[in-house]
Design a protein around this motif. Structure first.
Motif, PDB file in Angstrom:
ATOM      1  N   HIS A  92       0.857  -1.188   0.000  1.00 21.91           N
ATOM      2  CA  HIS A  92       0.000   0.000   0.000  1.00 21.91           C
ATOM      3  C   HIS A  92       0.899   1.245   0.000  1.00 21.91           C
ATOM      4  O   HIS A  92       1.806   1.361   0.822  1.00 21.91           O
ATOM      5  N   ARG A  93       0.628   2.163  -0.926  1.00 24.26           N
ATOM      6  CA  ARG A  93       1.412   3.402  -0.988  1.00 24.26           C
ATOM      7  C   ARG A  93       0.776   4.460  -0.101  1.00 24.26           C
ATOM      8  O   ARG A  93      -0.395   4.793  -0.226  1.00 24.26           O
ATOM      9  N   ARG A  94       1.581   4.991   0.816  1.00 24.33           N
ATOM     10  CA  ARG A  94       1.155   6.078   1.699  1.00 24.33           C
ATOM     11  C   ARG A  94       2.135   7.233   1.543  1.00 24.33           C
ATOM     12  O   ARG A  94       3.283   7.049   1.142  1.00 24.33           O
ATOM     13  N   SER A  95       1.680   8.430   1.924  1.00 20.90           N
ATOM     14  CA  SER A  95       2.562   9.588   1.944  1.00 20.90           C
ATOM     15  C   SER A  95       2.800   9.988   3.393  1.00 20.90           C
ATOM     16  O   SER A  95       1.856  10.276   4.136  1.00 20.90           O
ATOM     17  N   VAL A  96       4.057   9.950   3.806  1.00 23.10           N
ATOM     18  CA  VAL A  96       4.431  10.298   5.175  1.00 23.10           C
ATOM     19  C   VAL A  96       5.419  11.456   5.123  1.00 23.10           C
ATOM     20  O   VAL A  96       6.558  11.306   4.682  1.00 23.10           O
ATOM     21  N   ARG A  97       4.955  12.636   5.537  1.00 18.82           N
ATOM     22  CA  ARG A  97       5.785  13.843   5.524  1.00 18.82           C
ATOM     23  C   ARG A  97       6.428  14.069   4.161  1.00 18.82           C
ATOM     24  O   ARG A  97       7.604  14.409   4.037  1.00 18.82           O
ATOM     25  N   GLY A  98       5.632  13.860   3.127  1.00 16.34           N
ATOM     26  CA  GLY A  98       6.101  14.114   1.769  1.00 16.34           C
ATOM     27  C   GLY A  98       6.855  12.974   1.129  1.00 16.34           C
ATOM     28  O   GLY A  98       7.217  13.060  -0.050  1.00 16.34           O
ATOM     29  N   VAL A  99       7.097  11.897   1.874  1.00 18.82           N
ATOM     30  CA  VAL A  99       7.808  10.738   1.333  1.00 18.82           C
ATOM     31  C   VAL A  99       6.786   9.664   0.961  1.00 18.82           C
ATOM     32  O   VAL A  99       5.943   9.292   1.770  1.00 18.82           O
ATOM     33  N   ARG A 100       6.865   9.180  -0.263  1.00 17.32           N
ATOM     34  CA  ARG A 100       5.936   8.144  -0.720  1.00 17.32           C
ATOM     35  C   ARG A 100       6.479   6.775  -0.323  1.00 17.32           C
ATOM     36  O   ARG A 100       7.511   6.342  -0.831  1.00 17.32           O
ATOM     37  N   ILE A 101       5.777   6.123   0.588  1.00 18.60           N
ATOM     38  CA  ILE A 101       6.246   4.865   1.161  1.00 18.60           C
ATOM     39  C   ILE A 101       5.328   3.720   0.751  1.00 18.60           C
ATOM     40  O   ILE A 101       4.107   3.831   0.834  1.00 18.60           O
ATOM     41  N   LEU A 102       5.927   2.624   0.311  1.00 21.34           N
ATOM     42  CA  LEU A 102       5.199   1.390   0.061  1.00 21.34           C
ATOM     43  C   LEU A 102       5.437   0.446   1.234  1.00 21.34           C
ATOM     44  O   LEU A 102       6.581   0.179   1.600  1.00 21.34           O
ATOM     45  N   SER A 103       4.357  -0.057   1.819  1.00 19.40           N
ATOM     46  CA  SER A 103       4.486  -0.969   2.949  1.00 19.40           C
ATOM     47  C   SER A 103       3.277  -1.897   2.960  1.00 19.40           C
ATOM     48  O   SER A 103       2.399  -1.812   2.108  1.00 19.40           O
ATOM     49  N   TRP A 104       3.231  -2.780   3.954  1.00 15.35           N
ATOM     50  CA  TRP A 104       2.120  -3.724   4.050  1.00 15.35           C
ATOM     51  C   TRP A 104       0.783  -2.991   4.209  1.00 15.35           C
ATOM     52  O   TRP A 104       0.731  -1.926   4.799  1.00 15.35           O
ATOM     53  N   PHE A 105      -0.274  -3.585   3.753  1.00 12.40           N
ATOM     54  CA  PHE A 105      -1.599  -2.981   3.907  1.00 12.40           C
ATOM     55  C   PHE A 105      -1.984  -2.828   5.376  1.00 12.40           C
ATOM     56  O   PHE A 105      -2.326  -1.725   5.809  1.00 12.40           O
ATOM     57  N   GLU A 142       7.138   1.623  -9.170  1.00 16.92           N
ATOM     58  CA  GLU A 142       7.343   3.002  -9.614  1.00 16.92           C
ATOM     59  C   GLU A 142       6.312   3.908  -8.948  1.00 16.92           C
ATOM     60  O   GLU A 142       5.179   3.519  -8.719  1.00 16.92           O
ATOM     61  N   GLY A 143       6.732   5.109  -8.621  1.00 18.93           N
ATOM     62  CA  GLY A 143       5.839   6.041  -7.951  1.00 18.93           C
ATOM     63  C   GLY A 143       5.987   6.018  -6.447  1.00 18.93           C
ATOM     64  O   GLY A 143       5.168   6.602  -5.733  1.00 18.93           O
ATOM     65  N   ALA A 144       7.026   5.357  -5.948  1.00 20.70           N
ATOM     66  CA  ALA A 144       7.296   5.330  -4.509  1.00 20.70           C
ATOM     67  C   ALA A 144       8.765   5.658  -4.282  1.00 20.70           C
ATOM     68  O   ALA A 144       9.624   5.365  -5.116  1.00 20.70           O
ATOM     69  N   ASP A 145       9.044   6.278  -3.153  1.00 22.07           N
ATOM     70  CA  ASP A 145      10.419   6.634  -2.819  1.00 22.07           C
ATOM     71  C   ASP A 145      11.107   5.560  -1.977  1.00 22.07           C
ATOM     72  O   ASP A 145      12.317   5.362  -2.074  1.00 22.07           O
ATOM     73  N   THR A 146      10.329   4.879  -1.152  1.00 24.99           N
ATOM     74  CA  THR A 146      10.882   3.902  -0.226  1.00 24.99           C
ATOM     75  C   THR A 146       9.938   2.720  -0.081  1.00 24.99           C
ATOM     76  O   THR A 146       8.726   2.883  -0.109  1.00 24.99           O
ATOM     77  N   VAL A 147      10.513   1.536   0.060  1.00 24.45           N
ATOM     78  CA  VAL A 147       9.736   0.336   0.376  1.00 24.45           C
ATOM     79  C   VAL A 147      10.167  -0.117   1.765  1.00 24.45           C
ATOM     80  O   VAL A 147      11.340  -0.395   2.006  1.00 24.45           O
ATOM     81  N   TYR A 148       9.212  -0.149   2.686  1.00 27.97           N
ATOM     82  CA  TYR A 148       9.496  -0.481   4.080  1.00 27.97           C
ATOM     83  C   TYR A 148       8.711  -1.733   4.459  1.00 27.97           C
ATOM     84  O   TYR A 148       7.485  -1.704   4.524  1.00 27.97           O
TER      85      TYR A 148
END
Length: 218
Positions: A92-105, A142-148
């Motif tokens: 799931h892609r979320r935006s945290v303080r301007g950073v686009r993060i992909l993480s578990w749903f 693509e479209g994410a800055d970080t995968v956590y």
């Protein structure tokens, strides 16, 4: 337990302008933003059992529908080996303080999570082949800055750590898991006489309050 942090460029280890290493023969990679597109793939890989509710197709479908997560923010990264499901990452892609993060749903709500994989097929691959597989799979994000990827249980199969090459990781102990042959064995091992008495008293107090009902609110 592995608490993994994966960065797009770092996991791939591939400088800009340099060709990506080749996947092992027979492996194909795909990315989708629709849960229905990967249902067969998902159910095939989860048929032998799962580690977490977050690996359940039906749980994730309910999560997505309840929270109204748009398709653009759903990432389903899949790999097949000679046409057979090999691995699936549902993120799931979320935006945290301007950073686009992909993480578990479901995030930390389910204790642990992990990619869905064919453990036997992954264990048969070399460490370098698994490293290339994970890096190429995540290049589809693509479209994410970080995968956590938080709280991945260490998974050994025939001596191979199938998630060992997934990315940068930090060893942690955040979850205790045990397996018992029966309820009586679990009850005796996990709860002493004092604990059982306390639970019985709490249960009696709860019953005295009357029928307990639950409802879902937005």
């Amino acid at each position: 337990m592995v608490d993994g942090i994966v960065l797009d460029k770092e996991i791939a280890g591939i400088p800009d302008g340099v060709a990506a290493p080749r996947l092992a023969p027979g492996i194909a990679i795909a990315t989708s933003h629709r849960l229905s597109d990967v249902e067969h793939h998902w159910r095939s890989l989860s048929g032998g059992g799962i580690e977490s509710p977050g690996q359940s197709f039906d749980f994730t479908r309910q999560w997505v529908e309840t929270l109204g997560i748009g398709e653009a923010d759903q990432f389903y990264l899949t790999a097949t080996l000679h046409g057979r499901p090999l691995a699936l990452l549902a993120l799931h892609r979320r935006s945290v303080r301007g950073v686009r993060i992909l993480s578990w749903f479901p995030g930390p709500h389910v204790g642990c999570n992990a990619p869905l994989v064919d453990e036997r097929a992954l264990a048969a691959m070399s460490a370098d082949e698994r490293r290339v597989l994970w890096s190429r799979l995540l290049r589809g994000a693509e479209g994410a800055d970080t995968v956590y990827l938080k709280a991945i249980p260490r998974t050994l199969f025939n001596g191979a750590d199938v998630f060992g090459e997934l990315g940068q990781w930090l060893e942690t102990e955040t979850l205790y898991r045990a397996e018992f042959g029966s309820w009586d064995e679990a009850n005796t091992t996990q709860r002493n006489k004092s604990r059982r008495k306390h639970d019985r008293q709490q249960g009696e107090r709860l019953e005295a309050l009357g029928k307990v009902e639950f409802e879902t609110i937005g």
